[in-house]
Design an enzyme around this catalytic site. Structure first.
Site, PDB file in Angstrom:
ATOM      1  N   CYS A 299      36.322  12.084  32.337  1.00 22.49           N
ATOM      2  CA  CYS A 299      34.858  12.079  32.317  1.00 22.49           C
ATOM      3  C   CYS A 299      34.373  10.639  32.162  1.00 22.49           C
ATOM      4  O   CYS A 299      34.726   9.946  31.206  1.00 22.49           O
ATOM      5  CB  CYS A 299      34.342  12.952  31.176  1.00 22.49           C
ATOM      6  SG  CYS A 299      32.552  12.900  30.993  1.00 22.49           S
TER       7      CYS A 299
ATOM      8  N   LYS B 264       0.867  -1.180   0.000  1.00 23.51           N
ATOM      9  CA  LYS B 264       0.000   0.000   0.000  1.00 23.51           C
ATOM     10  C   LYS B 264       0.898   1.222   0.000  1.00 23.51           C
ATOM     11  O   LYS B 264       1.513   1.565   1.009  1.00 23.51           O
ATOM     12  CB  LYS B 264      -0.926   0.005   1.205  1.00 23.51           C
ATOM     13  CG  LYS B 264      -1.880   1.179   1.190  1.00 23.51           C
ATOM     14  CD  LYS B 264      -2.952   1.045   2.255  1.00 23.51           C
ATOM     15  CE  LYS B 264      -3.949   2.184   2.137  1.00 23.51           C
ATOM     16  NZ  LYS B 264      -3.343   3.503   2.355  1.00 23.51           N
TER      17      LYS B 264
ATOM     18  N   CYS C 128      32.597  18.263  26.124  1.00 28.77           N
ATOM     19  CA  CYS C 128      33.097  18.269  27.490  1.00 28.77           C
ATOM     20  C   CYS C 128      34.615  18.191  27.403  1.00 28.77           C
ATOM     21  O   CYS C 128      35.164  17.348  26.692  1.00 28.77           O
ATOM     22  CB  CYS C 128      32.541  17.065  28.241  1.00 28.77           C
ATOM     23  SG  CYS C 128      33.557  16.543  29.631  1.00 28.77           S
TER      24      CYS C 128
HETATM   25  O1  D41 Z   1      -1.235   1.342  -2.992  1.00 32.01           O
HETATM   26  C1  D41 Z   1      -2.299   1.873  -2.654  1.00 32.01           C
HETATM   27  N1  D41 Z   1      -2.259   2.996  -1.958  1.00 32.01           N
HETATM   28  C2  D41 Z   1      -3.602   1.272  -3.032  1.00 32.01           C
HETATM   29  C3  D41 Z   1      -4.752   2.013  -2.823  1.00 32.01           C
HETATM   30  C4  D41 Z   1      -3.706  -0.030  -3.599  1.00 32.01           C
HETATM   31  N2  D41 Z   1      -2.600  -0.787  -3.825  1.00 32.01           N
HETATM   32  N3  D41 Z   1      -4.911  -0.528  -3.905  1.00 32.01           N
HETATM   33  C5  D41 Z   1      -6.062   0.187  -3.709  1.00 32.01           C
HETATM   34  N4  D41 Z   1      -7.246  -0.369  -4.037  1.00 32.01           N
HETATM   35  C6  D41 Z   1      -8.384   0.302  -3.862  1.00 32.01           C
HETATM   36  C7  D41 Z   1      -9.689  -0.335  -4.241  1.00 32.01           C
HETATM   37  C8  D41 Z   1      -9.705  -1.795  -3.879  1.00 32.01           C
HETATM   38  C9  D41 Z   1     -10.835   0.348  -3.545  1.00 32.01           C
HETATM   39  C10 D41 Z   1      -9.839  -0.180  -5.721  1.00 32.01           C
HETATM   40  C11 D41 Z   1      -6.015   1.502  -3.150  1.00 32.01           C
HETATM   41  C12 D41 Z   1      -7.258   2.172  -2.988  1.00 32.01           C
HETATM   42  N5  D41 Z   1      -8.401   1.554  -3.346  1.00 32.01           N
HETATM   43  C13 D41 Z   1      -7.386   3.515  -2.444  1.00 32.01           C
HETATM   44  N6  D41 Z   1      -6.487   4.455  -2.378  1.00 32.01           N
HETATM   45  C14 D41 Z   1      -7.017   5.549  -1.824  1.00 32.01           C
HETATM   46  C15 D41 Z   1      -8.289   5.308  -1.511  1.00 32.01           C
HETATM   47  C16 D41 Z   1      -8.559   4.041  -1.909  1.00 32.01           C
END
Ligand code: D41
Length: 679
Positions: free
Chosen positions: A434, A117, A428
């Site tokens: 020390c 993510k 120091c």
């Molecule tokens: O890498 C990410 N930040 C990421 C965000 C990801 N790898 N997959 C995502 N998949 C979704 C869905 C399943 C809802 C299509 C997402 C996000 N959403 C997302 N990023 C910001 C809001 C939602």
């Protein structure tokens, strides 16, 4: 007017450049050196300059950004951009998987697509007939901002899709982010220009994408990973999410190389743990992983609750930043007497551990951050890096919070504190009088890259110093098991083991011994260079500054520190006692006149800083040396390249100051492979 041959050449150049972009950004497998790419690019630029009618919006030359826009337009997403539910524990992930299987009415394990993510900005890209026509931020999920002009400047993103089976219209979803290395360079540049640095890569990505002037965005190192498809018209799509990602990659869109298809929830958790271990070495920041039910049919069957899909969940890593309150600022005394201000914090859980102290580095840093007792601060702990105070939240400062002053006297031994004009570091003046300096000198002496005395940990050193059993490193060799066994938390067996470890450390190497002495400015790399060059301790002790500066990578400052160290009678006495206690090493004599090194980087000097994504420090050194280069410990005018990984230190700043070429791991590997300088 351009001739038809020129028009065809422009089209060929565009196609070639796009192909190389694809190989570089999507396949991560470039086939031409940077210089070859640049030549193609310049040829196209020249052709377009001579014949402006040849310029098309999707030309790679247009990545530099067009005219500023007065304000962002808004875009209504064809399909709302949903949000993701979060899970913070493994139990919550197992509960998610149970709900999925209940709804699907299956006992069987479910296949998931597991993805990093990314901590960036979600965007939607619309391609019509393969051409990028619109890019928008997520906004509130329904309406976002039109950032087409800025997104066009992101080189990793195709303005034209490739391959076949292209839908007439395709809405790609993904994350715009800023790689860590680019973030560090950008902040250095902003600081050099007197601008305000960004607090993290996410903010930097957001700030860069939300620029009214695309020419500014074009100078920002933005990147993109696609993670799905919003809507499409014409053409069929694969039946699973993982195949969809492959299709996106085939169309020329970058997809994270770290996505994986896994079966069952335990495999999901395994994936998360493994990515967690690599987290700090990844070239981009991640705040967790996302699991998505892989089958599109199952996704549809699961459907949505309010604004989040039931088929996906974000499994978050522990936050790397938290706020807490500074209870006090105290000063710690190091090996060389340097006073380091340390913030004592109200304990806070950050980066997976409870943190109650954070270094403020030195007085300049303390002044810059203006941390005061009572302040609410942002604490950051990434990986196993020492926690640090990122910044103060000024609006939460209590009335009457007083700024911190440098003490006049050492808080440990009461000696005078001196801070030479213009230096950031206060010291120091007590030296080995020390207790703090004695303790740190011993810890350094016993540390892994020095004499590597196993079992001589911090608490033991503390006791040895407090009980006056050891004043300098030579005293260690006089310790016996009976004395040690009397210490707290040390039984007879461990005492005997420690005595054996101390005895074994007598047999060492000259570079370890030099490093162990703790000569100011001499780190393990420099110690190695010195040992190799002089071959014996006596030759080094007797070397004057001219002899020292003739060593590659030893500058006048370091040479001065080294000669000053060996002029001190106390240091020579400790060395003599260490030798008569039996500490020894093979002496090789002066190095033979070096053979002219051979290889793609023959004679070039490198400095490594930060964590590289794949190569450990030692491995990087070996490869550089195998290619004829050498690795130095500090950046000077004679450094040819600085190789910067995640969380680079002051060496990167110094390199930028001196205008030295900075490489990332990829750049280094290409250089070592003889692909010419990748600057
Ligand atoms: O890498 C990410 N930040 C990421 C965000 C990801 N790898 N997959 C995502 N998949 C979704 C869905 C399943 C809802 C299509 C997402 C996000 N959403 C997302 N990023 C910001 C809001 C939602």
């Amino acid at each position: 007017m351009a001739t038809s041959a020129q028009a065809r050449r422009a089209e060929v150049l565009r196609a070639l450049i796009e192909e190389h972009n694809y190989r570089y950004y999507v396949l991560d497998d470039p086939t031409i050196p940077d210089a070859g790419y640049d030549a193609l690019f310049r040829e196209l630029q020249a052709l377009e300059a001579a014949h402006p009618e040849l310029v098309v919006p999707e030309s790679p030359t247009q990545r530099v950004g067009g005219a500023p826009v007065p304000a962002f337009g808004t875009v209504r997403h064809e399909q709302p951009m949903l949000s993701l539910d979060n899970a913070f524990t493994e139990e919550e992930v197992r509960a998610f998987d149970r709900r999925v299987r209940e709804r699907l009415g299956t006992e069987e394990e479910v296949a998931y697509s597991a993805e990093p993510k990314l901590d960036g900005l979600a965007v939607s890209l619309v391609y019509e007939a393969g051409r990028l026509v619109r890019a928008a931020t997520r906004g509130d999920g329904f309406v976002g901002e039109d950032v087409t002009h800025n997104v066009r400047t992101i080189r990793a993103l195709p303005v034209r899709l490739r391959g076949d089976r292209l839908p007439d219209r395709l809405e790609v979803r993904g994350e715009v982010y800023m790689p860590r290395a680019g973030f560090a360079l950008l902040n250095e540049r902003l600081a050099a220009e007197g601008g305000k640095p960004f607090v993290n890569p996410r903010n930097a990505a957001a700030g860069s994408l939300r620029q009214l002037d695309p020419r500014i965005t074009a100078t920002r190192p933005l990147a993109f990973f696609a993670y799905g498809i919003g809507s499409h018209a014409g053409g069929a799509l694969p039946d699973t999410h993982s195949e969809t990602l492959v299709r996106l990659r085939d169309w020329g869109l970058p997809v994270s190389p770290d996505v994986a298809r896994v079966v069952g929830v335990e495999a999901c958790l395994d994936y998360q743990r493994r990515l967690g271990e690599r987290r700090r070495a990844l070239p981009y920041e991640v705040d967790g992983v996302v699991y998505k039910v892989d089958s599109c049919a199952q996704q549809e069957a699961l459907g949505y609750v309010s604004r989040a899909p039931r088929f996906a969940v974000a499994h978050k890593f522990p936050a790397e930043e938290q706020t807490t309150v500074v209870e006090a600022v105290e000063f710690q005394v190091g090996r060389t007497g340097a006073l380091t201000p340390v913030a004592r914090l109200r304990p806070v859980f950050v980066g997976g551990v409870t943190v109650s102290n954070a270094t403020l580095h030195n007085m300049d840093e303390l002044g810059r951050k203006d941390v005061r007792p009572g302040d609410t601060v942002v604490i950051r702990r990434a990986g196993d890096v020492i926690p640090e105070v990122v910044r103060v939240l000024p609006e939460q400062r209590p009335a009457g919070a007083r700024s911190v002053r440098l003490p006049d006297r050492c808080p440990v031994c009461g000696s005078e504190v001196v801070r030479p004009e213009g230096e950031a570091i206060a010291r120091c003046a007590g030296g080995l009088a020390c207790a703090a300096q004695r303790r740190e000198a011993l810890r350094h002496f016993a540390s892994r890259r020095a004499l590597d005395i196993q079992g001589l940990g911090t608490q033991l050193v503390e006791q040895l110093v407090t009980l006056d059993l050891v004043t300098d490193p030579a005293d260690l060799f006089a310790l016996d098991a009976a004395t040690l066994a009397g210490l707290e938390r040390l039984g007879e067996r461990s005492a005997a083991k420690l005595v054996a470890a101390i005895a074994a450390s007598r047999e060492t190497t000259l570079d370890r011994f030099l490093y162990a002495l703790g000569i100011p400015e001499v780190g393990d790399s420099t110690a190695r260079v010195l040992a190799r060059h002089f071959g014996s301790l006596d030759a080094l002790v007797n070397a004057d500054e001219a002899a020292l500066t003739s060593v590659p990578d030893v500058g006048p400052v370091m040479a001065g520190r080294i000669t000053a160290f060996f002029r001190q009678p106390r240091n020579l006495a400790v060395i003599a006692r260490l030798r008569s206690a039996g500490v020894h090493w093979p002496e090789t004599g002066p190095a033979p006149p070096a053979e002219a090194p051979a290889g793609p980087v023959a004679g070039r000097s490198f400095v490594l800083t930060g964590t590289l994504p794949n190569l450990a420090r030692e491995a990087a050194r070996e490869r550089i040396e195998a290619a004829g280069g050498r690795v130095a410990g500090s950046v000077s005018k004679r450094t040819d390249y600085v190789v910067a990984g995640a969380d680079p230190g002051s060496k990167l700043a110094r390199a930028l100051e001196l205008g030295i070429a900075v490489l990332d791991e990829d750049g280094l590997l290409r250089l070592l492979a003889g692909d010419g300088p990748a600057s």
